[in-house]
Design a protein around this motif. Structure first.
Motif, mmCIF file in Angstrom:
data_model
loop_
_atom_site.group_PDB
_atom_site.id
_atom_site.type_symbol
_atom_site.label_atom_id
_atom_site.label_comp_id
_atom_site.label_asym_id
_atom_site.label_seq_id
_atom_site.Cartn_x
_atom_site.Cartn_y
_atom_site.Cartn_z
ATOM 1 N N SER A 1 0.828 -1.202 0.000
ATOM 2 C CA SER A 1 0.000 0.000 0.000
ATOM 3 C C SER A 1 0.862 1.252 0.000
ATOM 4 C CB SER A 1 -0.926 0.022 1.223
ATOM 5 O OG SER A 1 -0.176 0.160 2.421
ATOM 6 N N THR B 1 0.343 5.372 1.318
ATOM 7 C CA THR B 1 -0.491 6.258 2.129
ATOM 8 C C THR B 1 0.040 7.680 2.053
ATOM 9 O OG1 THR B 1 -0.968 4.472 3.694
ATOM 10 C CG2 THR B 1 -1.423 6.699 4.439
ATOM 11 N N GLY C 1 -13.449 2.817 -1.795
ATOM 12 C CA GLY C 1 -13.479 1.983 -2.993
ATOM 13 C C GLY C 1 -14.676 1.059 -3.014
ATOM 14 N N GLN D 1 -9.366 -1.554 -1.137
ATOM 15 C CA GLN D 1 -8.373 -0.989 -2.060
ATOM 16 C C GLN D 1 -8.122 0.489 -1.825
ATOM 17 O OE1 GLN D 1 -9.300 -1.886 -6.150
ATOM 18 N NE2 GLN D 1 -9.301 -4.097 -5.830
ATOM 19 N N LEU D 2 -9.178 1.292 -1.646
ATOM 20 C CA LEU D 2 -9.029 2.735 -1.491
ATOM 21 C C LEU D 2 -9.731 3.180 -0.216
ATOM 22 C CD1 LEU D 2 -8.198 5.533 -2.574
ATOM 23 C CD2 LEU D 2 -10.381 5.576 -3.822
ATOM 24 N N LYS E 1 -5.306 6.209 1.474
ATOM 25 C CA LYS E 1 -4.510 4.984 1.406
ATOM 26 C C LYS E 1 -5.001 4.117 0.261
ATOM 27 C CE LYS E 1 -2.454 1.518 4.446
ATOM 28 N NZ LYS E 1 -2.283 1.136 5.875
ATOM 29 N N PHE E 2 -4.043 3.647 -0.554
ATOM 30 C CA PHE E 2 -4.351 2.800 -1.707
ATOM 31 C C PHE E 2 -3.579 1.504 -1.601
ATOM 32 C CE2 PHE E 2 -3.266 1.425 -6.078
ATOM 33 C CZ PHE E 2 -4.556 1.087 -6.494
ATOM 34 N N HIS E 3 -4.297 0.373 -1.660
ATOM 35 C CA HIS E 3 -3.691 -0.960 -1.599
ATOM 36 C C HIS E 3 -3.547 -1.535 -3.007
ATOM 37 C CE1 HIS E 3 -3.954 -1.810 2.804
ATOM 38 N NE2 HIS E 3 -4.847 -0.842 2.739
ATOM 39 N N PHE E 4 -2.438 -2.231 -3.238
ATOM 40 C CA PHE E 4 -2.215 -2.857 -4.547
ATOM 41 C C PHE E 4 -1.443 -4.160 -4.386
ATOM 42 C CE2 PHE E 4 1.156 0.122 -3.595
ATOM 43 C CZ PHE E 4 2.308 -0.549 -3.925
#
Length: 261
Positions: A32, A34, A215, A224-225, A258-261
Motif C-alpha cells: 500500500s 499512504t 473503494g 483498495q481505497l 490509502k491505496f492498496h495494490f
C-alpha cells in the motif's frame, strides 16, 4: 545480540521474499501507499506531509511487515535533517507453530512467535528489537498481535536494553454499503536508561487509523481505497522527557488517503 538480530531478520525476510515466492512458500502479501497531512507535531517541525509505503506478508514459517516513511516538513526545516527525511521499520516474525507443525494454542493465544524489528533512518536512529510475540483471537477483531521486545540501540546512545510492548490490531465495522476499518499499533517503552551520552525516558506511542472503505462504497473494489484520519499520540517522544522548557508530548490528527495494490 545486535548481530544475531540482524542475521535472523535477514534470514526471515529473504526466505519470505523472492526465494519463498519461487518455492511456493508465500501464502499472501499486500502492499500500500499512504498520504498523510497533519499539524501540531512536536520536536520536529509542526506541519508535516508523509508518503508511506507498506508491505505485509505471511509465509510458511512466519510473517513480515515493512514500512518506509518519506516525511516532508512544511514551512520550517528540521535542524538535524533539513526539509525532509525518511524513517522505516522491518519486522519479521518466525512462527514456532508453523516451524514445528504444532498447534501452540492456549486461552486466547493462537500462536507463539519470535518477533524482531529493525528501525532505520537518518542520523543516530538504528535499533534492533527482539522478543516473544503472540497472535491472539479476540472476538470482533480481524487480527490482534502482542509483541514484547528488548531494544538494542546501534551506537552508544541511551535507550539500550529496555523493554517495549507492542500490540497491533485491526477491527472492521460495517457502515451502510461499506466498512470503517480501525487499525494501528502502540509502542510502549516501559524502562528508563541513562549513560554518558544522555538520558532515555520511558514513552508511549499510540497510532490508530480510522478509515472508510471508499473503494467499496463506489464499487471500485473492496479493501483498495481508503480515506480517513490517523491519530498520533506520543508521550515523551523519542524518549525525551516532556518539560515546560521543551514540549515532547505529541497529540495530532492527520488526514489520510490509502491505496492498496
Amino acid at each position: 545480540m545486535k548481530r544475531m538480530c540482524t542475521s535472523l531478520m535477514l534470514a526471515g525476510s529473504l526466505l519470505a521474499g523472492g526465494q519463498a515466492m519461487a518455492d511456493g512458500l508465500l501464502q499472501w502479501q499486500n502492499n500500500s501507499l499512504t498520504y498523510l497531512y497533519g499539524k501540531d507535531f512536536q520536536v520536529n517541525p509542526r506541519i508535516q506531509q508523509t508518503v508511506t509505503f507498506e508491505h505485509a506478508d505471511a509465509w510458511k514459517y512466519g510473517d513480515n511487515f515493512l514500512f518506509i516513511d518519506k516525511i516532508f516538513y512544511n514551512g520550517k526545516e528540521d535542524g538535524g535533517v533539513g526539509s525532509n527525511t525518511y524513517y522505516g521499520e522491518l519486522s519479521p516474525r518466525l512462527s514456532f507453530g508453523k516451524i514445528f507443525d504444532q498447534k501452540l494454542a492456549f486461552g486466547p493465544v493462537t500462536d507463539v512467535l519470535l518477533a524482531m524489528t529493525y528501525e532505520f533512518g537518518e542520523g543516530d536512529t538504528e535499533s534492533y528489537l527482539i522478543g516473544p510475540g503472540f497472535d491472539l483471537a479476540i472476538p470482533g477483531f480481524d487480527y490482534f498481535q502482542l509483541n514484547f521486545y528488548q531494544r538494542h540501540t546501534q551506537g552508544a546512545r541511551a535507550g539500550d536494553n529496555v523493554w517495549q510492548i507492542t500490540p497491533v490490531w485491526s477491527y472492521t465495522i460495517p457502515v451502510g454499503n461499506s466498512n470503517i476499518l480501525i487499525d494501528g499499533f502502540m509502542d510502549w517503552v516501559v524502562d528508563n536508561d541513562s549513560n554518558s551520552k544522555g538520558d532515555y525516558h520511558a514513552n508511549l506511542h499510540f497510532n490508530p487509523q480510522v478509515k472508510y472503505d471508499l473503494g467499496k462504497a463506489l464499487n471500485f473494489g473492496e479493501k483498495q481505497l481508503y480515506v480517513g484520519v490517523e491519530y498520533d499520540y506520543w508521550s515523551d517522544k523519542y524518549g525525551i522527557e516532556d518539560s515546560q522548557y521543551f514540549k515532547t508530548d505529541q497529540s495530532t490528527t492527520s488526514f489520510l488517503v490509502k491505496f492498496h495494490f
